[in-house]
Enzyme design. Structure first.
Site, short mmCIF file in Angstrom:
data_model
loop_
_atom_site.label_atom_id
_atom_site.label_comp_id
_atom_site.label_asym_id
_atom_site.label_seq_id
_atom_site.Cartn_x
_atom_site.Cartn_y
_atom_site.Cartn_z
N CYS A 47 2.36 0.98 11.92
CA CYS A 47 1.29 1.80 12.50
C CYS A 47 0.75 1.01 13.69
CB CYS A 47 0.20 2.01 11.45
SG CYS A 47 -1.37 2.63 12.07
N HIS A 48 0.14 1.71 14.66
CA HIS A 48 -0.31 0.97 15.84
C HIS A 48 -1.41 -0.05 15.51
CE1 HIS A 48 0.35 1.22 20.33
NE2 HIS A 48 -0.28 0.10 20.10
N THR A 49 -2.12 0.16 14.41
CA THR A 49 -3.16 -0.80 14.04
C THR A 49 -2.55 -2.19 13.77
OG1 THR A 49 -4.41 1.04 13.12
CG2 THR A 49 -5.15 -1.16 12.51
N HIS A 69 0.41 -2.11 6.51
CA HIS A 69 -0.54 -1.41 5.63
C HIS A 69 -0.10 0.00 5.30
CE1 HIS A 69 -1.71 -0.26 9.70
NE2 HIS A 69 -2.19 0.85 9.17
N GLU A 70 1.04 0.44 5.86
CA GLU A 70 1.50 1.80 5.55
C GLU A 70 2.75 1.62 4.70
OE1 GLU A 70 1.01 4.88 8.86
OE2 GLU A 70 3.16 4.96 8.50
N CYS A 99 -14.18 1.73 -4.71
CA CYS A 99 -14.54 1.00 -5.93
C CYS A 99 -14.95 1.97 -7.03
CB CYS A 99 -15.64 -0.02 -5.64
SG CYS A 99 -17.28 0.71 -5.42
N CYS A 102 -20.07 2.57 -5.85
CA CYS A 102 -21.15 2.38 -4.86
C CYS A 102 -21.68 3.74 -4.37
CB CYS A 102 -20.64 1.54 -3.70
SG CYS A 102 -19.45 2.40 -2.67
N CYS A 105 -18.98 5.76 -2.62
CA CYS A 105 -18.00 6.38 -3.52
C CYS A 105 -18.62 7.55 -4.27
CB CYS A 105 -17.41 5.33 -4.47
SG CYS A 105 -16.30 4.19 -3.62
N CYS A 113 -16.55 2.88 1.32
CA CYS A 113 -16.90 2.09 0.13
C CYS A 113 -17.57 0.76 0.52
CB CYS A 113 -15.62 1.83 -0.66
SG CYS A 113 -15.82 0.71 -2.04
N ARG A 117 -14.33 -1.16 1.90
CA ARG A 117 -14.05 -0.50 3.18
C ARG A 117 -13.21 -1.42 4.06
NH1 ARG A 117 -19.63 0.07 6.45
NH2 ARG A 117 -20.19 1.06 4.49
N CYS A 177 -1.18 5.80 5.53
CA CYS A 177 -2.11 5.63 6.66
C CYS A 177 -2.03 6.78 7.64
CB CYS A 177 -1.93 4.30 7.38
SG CYS A 177 -3.03 4.21 8.81
N ARG A 372 7.31 7.43 13.78
CA ARG A 372 7.22 6.43 12.72
C ARG A 372 8.61 5.85 12.47
NH1 ARG A 372 2.61 5.30 13.50
NH2 ARG A 372 0.96 5.31 11.93
P1 NAD Z 1 1.09 5.35 18.67
O1 NAD Z 1 1.24 4.18 19.56
O2 NAD Z 1 2.29 5.83 17.94
O3 NAD Z 1 0.51 6.59 19.48
C1 NAD Z 1 -0.51 6.45 20.43
C2 NAD Z 1 -0.25 7.44 21.56
O4 NAD Z 1 -1.37 7.43 22.46
C3 NAD Z 1 0.98 7.12 22.39
O5 NAD Z 1 1.83 8.24 22.46
C4 NAD Z 1 0.40 6.74 23.75
O6 NAD Z 1 1.26 7.09 24.82
C5 NAD Z 1 -0.89 7.54 23.78
N1 NAD Z 1 -1.92 7.01 24.67
C6 NAD Z 1 -2.28 5.72 24.87
N2 NAD Z 1 -3.29 5.64 25.77
C7 NAD Z 1 -3.56 6.91 26.14
C8 NAD Z 1 -4.51 7.49 27.03
N3 NAD Z 1 -5.36 6.74 27.72
N4 NAD Z 1 -4.51 8.84 27.17
C9 NAD Z 1 -3.64 9.63 26.47
N5 NAD Z 1 -2.73 9.12 25.61
C10 NAD Z 1 -2.69 7.79 25.45
O7 NAD Z 1 -0.09 4.98 17.66
P2 NAD Z 1 -0.48 5.58 16.20
O8 NAD Z 1 0.15 4.74 15.15
O9 NAD Z 1 -0.29 7.06 16.21
O10 NAD Z 1 -2.04 5.22 16.17
C11 NAD Z 1 -2.94 5.86 17.06
C12 NAD Z 1 -4.30 5.18 17.03
O11 NAD Z 1 -4.93 5.42 15.77
C13 NAD Z 1 -4.24 3.66 17.18
O12 NAD Z 1 -5.37 3.26 17.95
C14 NAD Z 1 -4.40 3.16 15.76
O13 NAD Z 1 -4.89 1.84 15.71
C15 NAD Z 1 -5.40 4.17 15.24
N6 NAD Z 1 -5.50 4.32 13.79
C16 NAD Z 1 -6.75 4.54 13.30
C17 NAD Z 1 -6.95 4.73 11.95
C18 NAD Z 1 -8.28 5.06 11.40
O14 NAD Z 1 -8.42 5.13 10.18
N7 NAD Z 1 -9.30 5.29 12.23
C19 NAD Z 1 -5.83 4.69 11.10
C20 NAD Z 1 -4.57 4.52 11.66
C21 NAD Z 1 -4.41 4.33 13.00
ZN ZN Z 2 -2.52 2.54 10.11
#
Ligand code: NAD
Ligand code: ZN
Length: 379
Positions: A47-49, A69-70, A99, A102, A105, A113, A117, A177, A372
């Site tokens: 995942c991108h995170t 994490h995925e 949990c 809390c 939850c 949580c 969290r 995720c 993915r």
């Molecule tokens: P990914 O890299 O597969 O997809 C991101 C997309 O965004 C890409 O296609 C990229 O070209 C596009 N992008 C980047 N900058 C841009 C902009 N300025 N304008 C338009 N498009 C743009 O990533 P992913 O795995 O799909 O994750 C996406 C985001 O979600 C990441 O920031 C990740 O960390 C976050 N995330 C958050 C949570 C949460 O719980 N909040 C969970 C998982 C992932």
């Molecule tokens: Zn993720």
């Protein structure tokens, strides 16, 4: 099982330094302690995170670390006090926990949580602050309490969702995720009404899952925004009806979208991690009723800047982790949606690599080639 209570030696992909390829190492994985379970990971995906924290964009750098994490796996053994899981259970580890006790939850509205969290800074387990991973006795840090880039990992039982054992783990691992985060961000947080317009910023797995959520909710128009034109063809399979590449316009993308939609979209979901896109996603919703939801994980020093009038004009800005789903309570049901064919996961999976080639998954993501990439452990 014969390994219960013993240290397990197995392969893990260790990040020794920010931005440097992961190195396959033999690690020792200690037995699970109080309220922990040890899981044999069978499939994990990127995942991108993971990439942000590997690049050390999101936090104080913490290395060596085992990211990931995925994932999906099978419980190998459980620690003291674990009553709801047992060896052999099929599970998804989740980066944010539940949990069960809390105020969060107990609240219908929150999945934040108090105890479990998401915490990106923590490198050890909650129970004693220590790591369960080591190499020749030297600790290796955990990531998000999941660290799934290892054949075995130790996770707090509150971060483990027990799922239908019939569910194919090489597919449902993405529910742990990306899929749930995006789909939940739309269905549980943005909540578009039937026929409304939804803009999705970022068409990676999270954004495409958000689009899927919009389609399930009966959205009339789904506008996909991405800088990578390769994403547009793919996104058609996810119900995205129109595309905007901000690079192809001289005006701000907010204005482009406002012109396309007679003043703005009803809902927007940001799934990029770019703070500019977060601001655009907020400013492109219609005044009076528009709701924008931030999902992308920002860089450490980012600041969100908009004119307060944009809020006074009755726009709503929200954010969410994990699509507001409670991991233990709600995720088994999301897996059931896949089992009942209400949810298609195959179209999110564009690549597969053996664990030994995990660095390829990073390349595919950084080049914008994959949605993915599933990493097969033990291969
Ligand atoms: P990914 O890299 O597969 O997809 C991101 C997309 O965004 C890409 O296609 C990229 O070209 C596009 N992008 C980047 N900058 C841009 C902009 N300025 N304008 C338009 N498009 C743009 O990533 P992913 O795995 O799909 O994750 C996406 C985001 O979600 C990441 O920031 C990740 O960390 C976050 N995330 C958050 C949570 C949460 O719980 N909040 C969970 C998982 C992932
Ligand atoms: Zn993720």
């Amino acid at each position: 099982m014969s390994t219960t209570g013993q240290i397990i030696r197995c392969k893990a992909a260790v990040a020794w330094e920010a931005g440097k390829p992961l190195v396959m190492e033999e690690v020792e994985v200690a037995p699970p302690q109080k309220h922990e379970v040890r899981i044999k990971i069978l499939f994990t995906s990127l995942c991108h995170t993971d990439v942000y924290f590997w690049e050390a964009k999101g936090q104080t750098p913490l290395f060596p670390r085992i990211f990931g994490h995925e994932a999906g796996g099978i419980v190998e053994s459980v620690g003291e006090g674990v009553t709801d899981l047992q060896p052999g259970d099929h599970v998804l580890p989740i980066f944010t926990g539940e949990c069960g006790d809390c105020r969060h939850c107990h609240s219908e509205e929150s999945n934040m949580c108090d105890l479990l969290r998401i915490n990106t800074e923590r490198g050890g387990m909650i129970h004693d602050g220590e790591s369960r991973f080591s190499i020749n006795g030297k600790p290796v840090h955990h990531f998000l309490g999941t660290s799934t880039f290892s054949e075995y990992t130790v996770v707090h039982s509150g971060q483990v969702a027990k799922i239908n054992p019939e569910a194919p783990l090489d597919k449902v691992c993405i529910v742990s995720c990306g899929l749930s985060t995006g789909m939940g961000a739309t269905l549980n947080v943005a909540k578009p009404k039937k026929g409304q317009s939804v803009a999705v910023f970022g068409l990676g797995a999270v954004g495409l899952a958000a689009a899927e959520g919009a389609r399930m909710a009966g959205a009339g128009r789904i506008i996909g925004v991405d800088l990578n034109p390769k994403r547009f063809e793919e996104a058609k399979k996810f119900g995205v009806t129109e595309f905007v590449n901000p690079r192809e316009h001289d005006k701000p993308v907010q204005q482009v979208i406002a012109e396309m939609t007679d003043g703005g979209v009803d809902r927007s979901v940001e799934c990029t991690g770019s703070v500019q896109a977060m601001i655009q996603a907020f400013e492109c919703v219609h005044d009076g009723w528009g709701v924008a939801v931030l999902v992308g994980v920002p860089s450490k020093d980012d600041a969100f800047k908009t004119h307060p009038m944009n809020l006074l004009n009755e726009r709503t800005l929200k954010g969410t982790f994990f699509g507001n789903y409670k991991p233990k309570t709600d995720i088994p049901g999301v897996v059931e949606k896949y089992m009942n064919k209400e949810l298609e996961l195959e179209k999110f999976i564009t690549h597969t690599v053996p664990f030994s080639e995990i660095n390829k998954a990073f390349d595919y993501m950084l080049k914008g080639e994959s949605i993915r990439c599933i990493i097969t452990m033990g291969a």
